[in-house]
Design an enzyme around this catalytic site. Structure first.
Site, mmCIF file in Angstrom:
data_model
loop_
_atom_site.group_PDB
_atom_site.id
_atom_site.type_symbol
_atom_site.label_atom_id
_atom_site.label_comp_id
_atom_site.label_asym_id
_atom_site.label_seq_id
_atom_site.Cartn_x
_atom_site.Cartn_y
_atom_site.Cartn_z
ATOM 1 N N GLU A 1 23.076 -34.986 30.756
ATOM 2 C CA GLU A 1 22.390 -34.738 32.029
ATOM 3 C C GLU A 1 21.511 -33.498 31.880
ATOM 4 O O GLU A 1 20.374 -33.476 32.312
ATOM 5 C CB GLU A 1 23.414 -34.542 33.158
ATOM 6 C CG GLU A 1 22.756 -34.326 34.522
ATOM 7 C CD GLU A 1 23.748 -34.315 35.690
ATOM 8 O OE1 GLU A 1 24.842 -34.902 35.571
ATOM 9 O OE2 GLU A 1 23.422 -33.706 36.722
ATOM 10 N N PHE B 1 32.419 -34.721 37.479
ATOM 11 C CA PHE B 1 31.614 -33.549 37.825
ATOM 12 C C PHE B 1 32.380 -32.552 38.701
ATOM 13 O O PHE B 1 31.946 -32.198 39.784
ATOM 14 C CB PHE B 1 30.353 -34.038 38.550
ATOM 15 C CG PHE B 1 29.153 -33.123 38.485
ATOM 16 C CD1 PHE B 1 28.381 -33.028 37.342
ATOM 17 C CD2 PHE B 1 28.760 -32.388 39.596
ATOM 18 C CE1 PHE B 1 27.251 -32.214 37.299
ATOM 19 C CE2 PHE B 1 27.619 -31.560 39.562
ATOM 20 C CZ PHE B 1 26.869 -31.483 38.408
ATOM 21 N N ARG C 1 31.186 -29.282 43.611
ATOM 22 C CA ARG C 1 31.805 -30.598 43.808
ATOM 23 C C ARG C 1 33.330 -30.474 43.792
ATOM 24 O O ARG C 1 34.032 -31.244 44.457
ATOM 25 C CB ARG C 1 31.315 -31.618 42.770
ATOM 26 C CG ARG C 1 31.727 -33.062 43.107
ATOM 27 C CD ARG C 1 31.086 -34.086 42.179
ATOM 28 N NE ARG C 1 29.793 -34.549 42.648
ATOM 29 C CZ ARG C 1 29.608 -35.541 43.531
ATOM 30 N NH1 ARG C 1 30.643 -36.198 44.026
ATOM 31 N NH2 ARG C 1 28.408 -35.891 43.909
ATOM 32 N N PHE D 1 27.768 -39.946 29.736
ATOM 33 C CA PHE D 1 28.960 -39.465 30.453
ATOM 34 C C PHE D 1 28.756 -38.085 31.070
ATOM 35 O O PHE D 1 29.725 -37.361 31.304
ATOM 36 C CB PHE D 1 30.193 -39.467 29.543
ATOM 37 C CG PHE D 1 30.469 -40.806 28.922
ATOM 38 C CD1 PHE D 1 30.843 -41.882 29.708
ATOM 39 C CD2 PHE D 1 30.305 -41.013 27.549
ATOM 40 C CE1 PHE D 1 31.078 -43.136 29.151
ATOM 41 C CE2 PHE D 1 30.529 -42.264 26.986
ATOM 42 C CZ PHE D 1 30.915 -43.328 27.779
ATOM 43 N N ARG E 1 31.607 -37.039 33.686
ATOM 44 C CA ARG E 1 32.132 -38.050 34.627
ATOM 45 C C ARG E 1 33.137 -37.472 35.638
ATOM 46 O O ARG E 1 34.253 -37.103 35.263
ATOM 47 C CB ARG E 1 32.780 -39.167 33.830
ATOM 48 C CG ARG E 1 32.724 -40.523 34.517
ATOM 49 C CD ARG E 1 33.193 -41.582 33.570
ATOM 50 N NE ARG E 1 32.806 -42.913 34.002
ATOM 51 C CZ ARG E 1 32.881 -43.985 33.234
ATOM 52 N NH1 ARG E 1 33.323 -43.888 31.996
ATOM 53 N NH2 ARG E 1 32.518 -45.158 33.692
ATOM 54 N N GLU F 1 31.563 -43.060 38.393
ATOM 55 C CA GLU F 1 32.539 -41.994 38.196
ATOM 56 C C GLU F 1 33.890 -42.169 38.897
ATOM 57 O O GLU F 1 34.921 -41.798 38.335
ATOM 58 C CB GLU F 1 31.942 -40.654 38.653
ATOM 59 C CG GLU F 1 30.756 -40.214 37.838
ATOM 60 C CD GLU F 1 30.040 -39.051 38.504
ATOM 61 O OE1 GLU F 1 29.340 -39.274 39.508
ATOM 62 O OE2 GLU F 1 30.191 -37.918 38.033
ATOM 63 N N THR G 1 25.157 -33.577 45.400
ATOM 64 C CA THR G 1 25.510 -32.648 46.475
ATOM 65 C C THR G 1 24.317 -31.773 46.854
ATOM 66 O O THR G 1 24.274 -31.232 47.950
ATOM 67 C CB THR G 1 26.699 -31.768 46.062
ATOM 68 O OG1 THR G 1 26.364 -31.101 44.846
ATOM 69 C CG2 THR G 1 27.937 -32.618 45.840
ATOM 70 N N GLN H 1 19.772 -38.214 29.881
ATOM 71 C CA GLN H 1 19.982 -38.820 31.193
ATOM 72 C C GLN H 1 18.910 -38.343 32.170
ATOM 73 O O GLN H 1 18.764 -38.914 33.245
ATOM 74 C CB GLN H 1 21.356 -38.417 31.749
ATOM 75 C CG GLN H 1 22.533 -39.019 31.014
ATOM 76 C CD GLN H 1 23.867 -38.469 31.482
ATOM 77 O OE1 GLN H 1 24.634 -37.961 30.688
ATOM 78 N NE2 GLN H 1 24.171 -38.561 32.773
ATOM 79 N N ALA I 1 25.630 -38.587 38.969
ATOM 80 C CA ALA I 1 26.262 -38.593 40.280
ATOM 81 C C ALA I 1 26.581 -40.013 40.770
ATOM 82 O O ALA I 1 26.676 -40.245 41.969
ATOM 83 C CB ALA I 1 25.397 -37.845 41.309
HETATM 84 N N1 MTE Z 1 29.289 -45.970 31.470
HETATM 85 C C1 MTE Z 1 28.940 -46.032 30.170
HETATM 86 N N2 MTE Z 1 29.185 -47.159 29.489
HETATM 87 N N3 MTE Z 1 28.355 -44.978 29.528
HETATM 88 C C2 MTE Z 1 28.114 -43.789 30.184
HETATM 89 O O1 MTE Z 1 27.582 -42.843 29.589
HETATM 90 N N4 MTE Z 1 28.316 -42.536 32.304
HETATM 91 C C3 MTE Z 1 29.067 -42.409 33.549
HETATM 92 C C4 MTE Z 1 29.057 -43.719 34.330
HETATM 93 N N5 MTE Z 1 29.413 -44.815 33.478
HETATM 94 C C5 MTE Z 1 28.499 -43.689 31.559
HETATM 95 C C6 MTE Z 1 29.072 -44.836 32.166
HETATM 96 C C7 MTE Z 1 28.576 -41.349 34.423
HETATM 97 S S1 MTE Z 1 29.057 -39.770 34.113
HETATM 98 C C8 MTE Z 1 27.766 -41.621 35.494
HETATM 99 S S2 MTE Z 1 27.254 -40.386 36.532
HETATM 100 C C9 MTE Z 1 27.311 -42.979 35.804
HETATM 101 O O2 MTE Z 1 27.748 -43.923 34.832
HETATM 102 C C10 MTE Z 1 25.786 -42.967 35.889
HETATM 103 O O3 MTE Z 1 25.241 -44.201 36.070
HETATM 104 P P1 MTE Z 1 25.020 -44.879 37.514
HETATM 105 O O4 MTE Z 1 24.554 -43.816 38.431
HETATM 106 O O5 MTE Z 1 24.003 -45.884 37.205
HETATM 107 O O6 MTE Z 1 26.349 -45.436 37.896
HETATM 108 N N1 LUZ Z 2 24.880 -33.943 39.020
HETATM 109 C C1 LUZ Z 2 24.309 -33.153 39.931
HETATM 110 C C2 LUZ Z 2 25.969 -34.660 39.298
HETATM 111 O O1 LUZ Z 2 23.327 -32.488 39.608
HETATM 112 N N2 LUZ Z 2 24.814 -33.111 41.174
HETATM 113 C C3 LUZ Z 2 25.898 -33.809 41.547
HETATM 114 O O2 LUZ Z 2 26.326 -33.738 42.692
HETATM 115 C C4 LUZ Z 2 26.524 -34.603 40.570
HETATM 116 N N3 LUZ Z 2 27.627 -35.294 40.855
HETATM 117 C C5 LUZ Z 2 28.203 -36.032 39.917
HETATM 118 C C6 LUZ Z 2 27.659 -36.059 38.647
HETATM 119 N N4 LUZ Z 2 26.549 -35.393 38.355
HETATM 120 MO MO1 MOS Z 3 27.617 -38.288 35.447
HETATM 121 S S1 MOS Z 3 28.807 -36.633 35.131
HETATM 122 O O1 MOS Z 3 26.955 -37.701 36.910
HETATM 123 O O2 MOS Z 3 26.391 -37.989 34.345
#
Ligand code: MTE
Ligand code: LUZ
Ligand code: MOS
Length: 750
Positions: free
Chosen positions: A226, A338, A304, A222, A336, A706, A434, A191, A503
């Site tokens: 990251e 966090f 968070r 998910f 997801r 999330e 954050t 990611q 995030a």
């Molecule tokens: N949806 C799918 N299908 N697969 C994923 O891995 N990750 C989730 C969410 N939805 C995820 C998902 C998480 S943890 C985050 S932070 C957001 O997607 C990240 O993508 P965005 O910032 O484009 O919404």
């Molecule tokens: N990652 C991060 C995150 O580095 N900072 C954040 O605030 C955060 N929030 C949600 C998911 N990933």
């Molecule tokens: Mo989502 S936990 O911010 O990858």
């Protein structure tokens, strides 16, 4: 617009890391891991392993040219263990061989001499030993000490929320290739391409420009990719540099489950005080986060948790403290939500226990305390366009909440062995990293001379539909057909210094950057058009690929405009840069305005419990969600449904177990049950909350990744109510998950 990946995914044509063609003499790596959760590494004997056919070498910390360090926030995690091991599955060495089978065989033949010590798996024990990842942090507003005196009801309790395995369909992996002049090219399932680049550069002692990281897409992340996609990329790169060949390292599922960190389990203590009208006057909590053996992202995650300590409510007097505790488990990481789901678990458990003690329904307390316009969160941010009350009210009218509750009551009176339970669950989730400095991104947009468009951003497609949305944003900004636009891979040589796709902010951050780049290009094209037509720039408008001058059609359509501009030697490429405005946070005061906006909503879950067997299903989940003006209702609905199920799994099905020695017992899909189509709610009813659209969300379409995870938590609390209606002696103990086994015991507990 349909998700552009739909056909590729369904027909199996979408490319994942393990599908990429490898070069002819590609090598394969396999990781040698610690069998002990705590101990001293006395020696490592490679001799037997090296005799296995096909093995080229075994690399350890000694082979690292740079710093043996992958910690991003705190430098406390080696790539390969040196003197000490801190969790089962910790990498110690890596076998490089001609094929994966030989590498795996040899990895098992490496003889490790480890003097094992006792393992700590409980965050409270780590805390008592003073083993913290960072100094504790406290957020507060008002004065709880004074407020307790005004409370008619004071309830104290303890909660335990579990860990959770990410179980992305695609396991962790990387493929590294040596380039010219010491350059390394890495395909990574990450990611955070820049995070991989930065850490690989550190490990290899190379400047970042010698490392190019490329990501086509992930089979899910998910949060699990990251920060934790980095070690495999670093290992593959290290071997590639050493052997001057392509090196592939893809984890097996059981290895992935054993070696990588998960959602953080929390043990928390709370104290909540209410007045006679059920207003929450004061709330205190101590969160003990089980961080695992290294910091990873734990400091940001526990932060968070503090940011979401009051859930969807306004509480005038708050004091919450977070302790990040170092244990001998794999370093836990982003997942997801966090840290926010863990905070919601505590405040909602506190409300349930208070309701139980006072003798009212939990939703009476929820409704009374929803955060409103111009109220403050404990970290100082004042709500703007708060939508908690609207979400609540729409849920109760749209889904006839009172009638539903009455129906359930009647059903329970008429049925002995089957009971229903319900719970409402209001959510409020802050959007932005954050860490303020992470909230910026760039997009590189090329218009080719034939009128087609190629876009690169920092956003990684992992199933959330970000690529489709980027196309929509560009098509809208340029006023051209989406078919002309292609989203390229996320690549560190095209878009640099990026934050991870995380995030829930990738669509906002990268979408704004795309919009800005497209606007600049369009202005430039129109300026060329105006010059060539002999009119003012401001006379021209491009509408659906046709140029109009003061409303009159001109000879220029999109293709002709681009072709003409190219011949006139116009610059047809642009980098858009976006940094979220008006956000800041002062850690010395623990006050600020860290979030661009909040996302609100409310869910009603109704479950049906078989009181003979302890089995249950969720009948329906009804949701009112604050999407803003959704850019893509199908993708956004998909995100809500997926997150909902993942949240349900966390608290009602998945049962992550480690033994006392820190060994993962639930290490396969036979012992770790995740939700499937049979556990999905009978019905998911979704209402889009009408929104006037006052936010910095891209085209007013609010972040969606999330926040809906929290809706799944409603099923857990609905189950509590179903158990209660069968067993009047039952008292909610604040412990999740509620697997059928635990439900059965609760049903008959005296
Ligand atoms: N949806 C799918 N299908 N697969 C994923 O891995 N990750 C989730 C969410 N939805 C995820 C998902 C998480 S943890 C985050 S932070 C957001 O997607 C990240 O993508 P965005 O910032 O484009 O919404
Ligand atoms: N990652 C991060 C995150 O580095 N900072 C954040 O605030 C955060 N929030 C949600 C998911 N990933
Ligand atoms: Mo989502 S936990 O911010 O990858």
């Amino acid at each position: 617009m349909k998700n552009i990946d739909a056909l590729g995914h369904l027909s199996g044509q979408s490319k994942y890391l393990d599908d990429l063609p490898v070069e002819e003499h590609c090598l394969h790596a396999y990781v040698v891991t610690s069998p002990h959760a705590n101990g001293v590494l006395k020696s490592l004997d490679k001799s037997m392993a090296l005799k296995i056919e096909g093995v080229l070498g075994i690399l350890t910390a000694d082979d690292i040219p740079g710093e043996n360090q992958i910690g991003a926030i705190i430098k406390d995690e080696p790539l390969f263990a040196e003197k000490h091991v801190h969790f089962i599955g910790q990498p110690i060495a890596m076998v490089v061989a001609k094929d994966k089978r030989s590498a795996k065989l040899a990895a098992k033949a490496v003889i490790l001499n480890i003097k094992a010590d006792t393992a700590v798996t409980d965050p409270l024990i780590a805390y008592k030993k003073g083993d913290l990842i960072m100094p504790p942090r406290t957020f507060q507003q008002g004065d709880t000490a004074i407020a307790w005196e005004k409370c008619a009801h004071i309830i104290e309790g303890k909660t335990e929320s579990p860990g959770q395995e990410h179980l992305y369909l695609e396991a962790q992996g990387a493929y590294a290739l040596p380039g010219e002049n010491g350059k390394i090219f890495i395909y990574s399932s990450t990611q955070g391409p820049t995070a991989v680049q930065r850490i690989v550069a550190r490990i290899l002692n190379l400047p970042m420009h010698k490392i190019e990281v490329d990501v086509t897409r992930l089979g899910g992340g998910f949060g699990g990719k990251e920060d934790q996609a980095t070690p495999w990329a670093a290992m593959a790169a290290l071997a590639s540099l050493k052997f001057r060949k392509g090196v592939k390292l893809v984890l097996d599922r059981d290895q992935d489950m054993m070696m990588t960190g998960k959602r953080h389990p929390y043990t928390s203590y709370f104290k909540i005080g209410l007045d006679t009208s059920l207003k929450i006057k004061a709330f205190e909590a101590d969160y003990y986060q089980n961080a695992g053996a290294a910091a990873d992202l734990s400091p940001a995650i526990v932060e968070r948790t503090l940011f979401h300590s009051t859930g969807s409510y306004f509480i005038p007097n708050v004091r919450v403290t977070a302790y990040s505790c170092r244990t001998n488990l794999p370093p836990n990481t982003a997942f997801r939500g966090f840290g926010a789901p863990q905070a919601f678990f505590v405040i909602e458990s506190a409300i349930r226990m208070a309701a139980e003690k006072i003798g009212v329904q939990a939703e009476a307390i929820q409704k009374e305390n929803l955060i409103d316009e111009d109220q403050s969160f404990p970290f100082g941010q004042i709500t703007e366009a708060a939508r908690a009350k609207e979400s609540w009210n729409l849920l109760s009218t749209e889904f006839q909440l009172e009638n539903k509750i009455e129906e359930i009551k009647v059903f329970n009176q008429n049925n002995t062995w089957i009971k229903k339970g319900y719970a409402t669950f209001p959510i409020c989730f802050g959007i932005s990293f954050t860490n303020t400095m992470m909230n910026h991104s760039r997009a590189l947009v090329h218009i080719y001379s034939d009128g087609s468009v190629g876009i690169s951003t920092a956003a990684v497609e992992m199933g959330q539909g970000v690529n489709t949305k980027m196309i929509q944003i560009a098509a809208k900004s340029l006023s051209i057909k989406p078919e002309r636009i292609r989203i390229e891979t996320a690549n560190t040589s095209r878009v640099a210094n990026t934050s991870p796709t995380a995030a829930s902010s990738a669509i906002d951050l990268n979408g704004h950057a795309v919009r800005i780049a497209c606007k600049a290009l369009l202005n430039r094209l129109l300026s060329f058009g105006a010059k060539s037509l002999g009119v003012e720039d401001s006379d021209l408008k491009l509408v659906h690929e046709q140029v109009f001058s003061k409303g009159e059609i001109t000879p220029y359509n999109w293709k002709k405009l681009v072709g003409g501009a190219f011949e006139a030697r116009c610059q047809l490429s642009e980098v858009g840069h976006y940094a979220t405005p008006n956000i800041f946070f002062d850690k010395s005061k623990e006050k600020g305005h860290p979030f661009a906006y909040h996302v609100y909503g409310n869910a009603l879950s109704i479950v049906e419990l078989d009181c003979l067997r302890g089995t249950y299903k969720t009948d329906s989940v009804s949701i009112v969600h604050d999407f803003g003006k959704s850019l893509n209702t199908a993708i956004d609905r998909g995100q809500v449904e997926g997150a909902l199920l993942q949240g349900m799994g966390w608290l009602t099905m998945e049962d992550l177990r480690f033994d006392k020695k820190g060994r993962l017992l639930s290490n396969a899909l036979s012992t770790y049950k995740i939700p499937d189509i049979h556990s999905a709610p009978g019905e998911v009813k979704l209402v889009f909350l009408p929104n006037p659209g006052t936010s910095s969300a891209i085209f007013q379409s609010k972040a969606i990744g999330e926040p809906p995870f929290m809706y799944g938590m409603a099923s857990f609390f609905a189950l509590i109510e179903a158990i209660r209606s069968f067993n009047p002696k039952f008292r909610y103990d604040g412990i999740a998950p509620l697997t059928p086994e635990k439900v059965l015991m609760a049903l008959y507990k005296g």
